[in-house]
Scaffold this motif. Structure first.
Motif, short mmCIF file in Angstrom:
data_model
loop_
_atom_site.label_atom_id
_atom_site.label_comp_id
_atom_site.label_asym_id
_atom_site.label_seq_id
_atom_site.Cartn_x
_atom_site.Cartn_y
_atom_site.Cartn_z
N SER A 36 0.81 -1.22 0.00
CA SER A 36 0.00 0.00 0.00
C SER A 36 0.84 1.26 0.00
N GLN A 40 2.29 -1.71 -6.28
CA GLN A 40 1.32 -0.83 -5.61
C GLN A 40 0.28 -0.36 -6.62
N SER A 55 -8.15 1.25 -3.72
CA SER A 55 -7.71 0.79 -2.40
C SER A 55 -7.61 -0.72 -2.44
N ASP A 86 2.37 -4.11 5.57
CA ASP A 86 0.95 -4.40 5.29
C ASP A 86 0.46 -5.67 5.96
#
Length: 352
Positions: free
Chosen positions: A170, A236, A241, A304
């Motif tokens: 992320s 990423q 999201s 993460d």
């Protein structure tokens, strides 16, 4: 970091499945993981932080491809049904997205997998570095096959062992810092942002930042010559999201459950990583037996929550049939084991 490497390479990647013998048959026939280090059924008492606070029973088989590269730990709960992902994973979701297997000849590997697997396989592609292709196993796990410069030996199989992983993150910069702190001395092979035609994503026009980090082989550690280079591709997703692959599921459920490194000095590693803000969440502290192998193992999490396993090998079967084991702890140095000694592990190869 210490003067000497504290990690030799990727020891294995854990794959959660519902049936270990069935999954191993596929990985053996299609990808050449035909040498077992251990295959045992037991409880996992130290992993309760990741198994709902309850001691679960499991079967685990650590299997190697003797051409070189990391192994696979094929893993299943036996006290409950291993739970599949409840949504379709997209590249960039948080966790291990794919394994990178290596091949001496990409075209031969492609032809072999196409001929021997019923599962979808993508086209041969030009990658940001070299060429390769994407495929999937019978359980929906995505993998990539690429070239590599480090090989232990030539085998009759056209695919080699684990060269690396693709990990969804992320915050790219935070993740780069973590892997640099963990592995030390990483080369950034590429750092690119944009839309990439080679990525098998179903979201059209998805923008990514992708970074390939490489730790080059150094002849330090008993199994370093077998393990070779380490490649970590961080991915990423920039337009959405990402979802967490193991949210509301246990470690050991279906999918890629952990990335395991071959640790050479666990005490120093623990001190250094904790000093940088990465505490161990599990630590066996002493030697833990897995059938005829043994070692100290520990877990920590990347930024993460992706699970990283560290194993300091203490005992490994060299020739199981006659009960010959190597006690690594008795060695006074970290030179690689002689090639002939590692090659004798092939005597326990399972032939189909």
């Amino acid at each position: 970091m210490s003067n000497n490497p504290l990690i030799a390479g990727i020891q294995q990647v854990g794959i959660g499945v519902q049936n270990v013998p069935e999954a191993w048959t596929w990985y053996r026939k299609v990808l050449g993981f035909d040498v077992p280090v251990f295959d045992e059924k037991a409880e996992a008492p130290l992993m309760t932080p990741y198994t709902g606070g309850i001691v679960q029973k499991r079967q685990a088989a650590l299997v190697l491809n003797m051409a070189g590269g990391g192994g696979l730990e094929i893993w299943s709960f036996t006290s409950r049904v291993s739970q599949p992902l409840s949504f379709k994973m997209e590249l960039g979701d948080l966790g291990i997205n794919a394994i990178r297997f290596k091949a001496p000849d990409i075209h031969k590997a492609y032809a072999h997998i196409k001929a021997n697997s019923q599962e979808p396989i993508g086209p041969l592609l030009k990658l940001p570095e070299g060429e390769g292709f994407w495929g999937q196993d019978p359980y929906g796990n995505i993998f990539q096959v690429t070239g590599d410069s480090t090989w232990f030996q030539k085998t009759s199989h056209p695919v080699g062992g684990v060269a690396g992983v693709v990990v969804g993150v992320s915050d790219m910069d935070k993740s780069i810092a973590f892997y640099e702190d963990l592995l030390g001395g990483l080369e950034t092979v590429y750092d690119l942002s944009g839309v990439f035609d080679d990525l098998p994503t179903t979201i059209a026009g998805q923008h990514y930042r992708r970074v390939l980090l490489r730790k080059s082989f150094t002849p330090y550690g008993a199994f370093s010559k077998l393990l070779g280079n380490t490649q970590i591709e961080l991915l990423q997703a920039l337009d959405r999201s990402p979802k967490k692959l193991f949210k509301n599921r246990f470690w050991g459920d279906c999918g890629y459950i952990h990335l395991c490194f071959d640790a050479l000095d666990m005490n120093t590693l623990k001190t250094e990583l904790q000093g940088k803000g990465y505490p161990f969440t599990v630590d066996s502290e002493s030697s833990f037996g897995m059938e005829s192998a043994a070692g100290r193992f520990a877990y920590l999490e990347d930024p993460d929550g992706t699970l990283i396993e560290l194993v300091e090998t203490h005992k490994v079967p060299i020739l199981k049939k006659i009960g010959w084991f190597m006690d690594i702890q008795k060695r006074k140095h970290q030179k690689p084991l002689p090639d002939w000694m590692i090659k004798t592990m092939s005597f326990s190869r399972v032939k189909d």
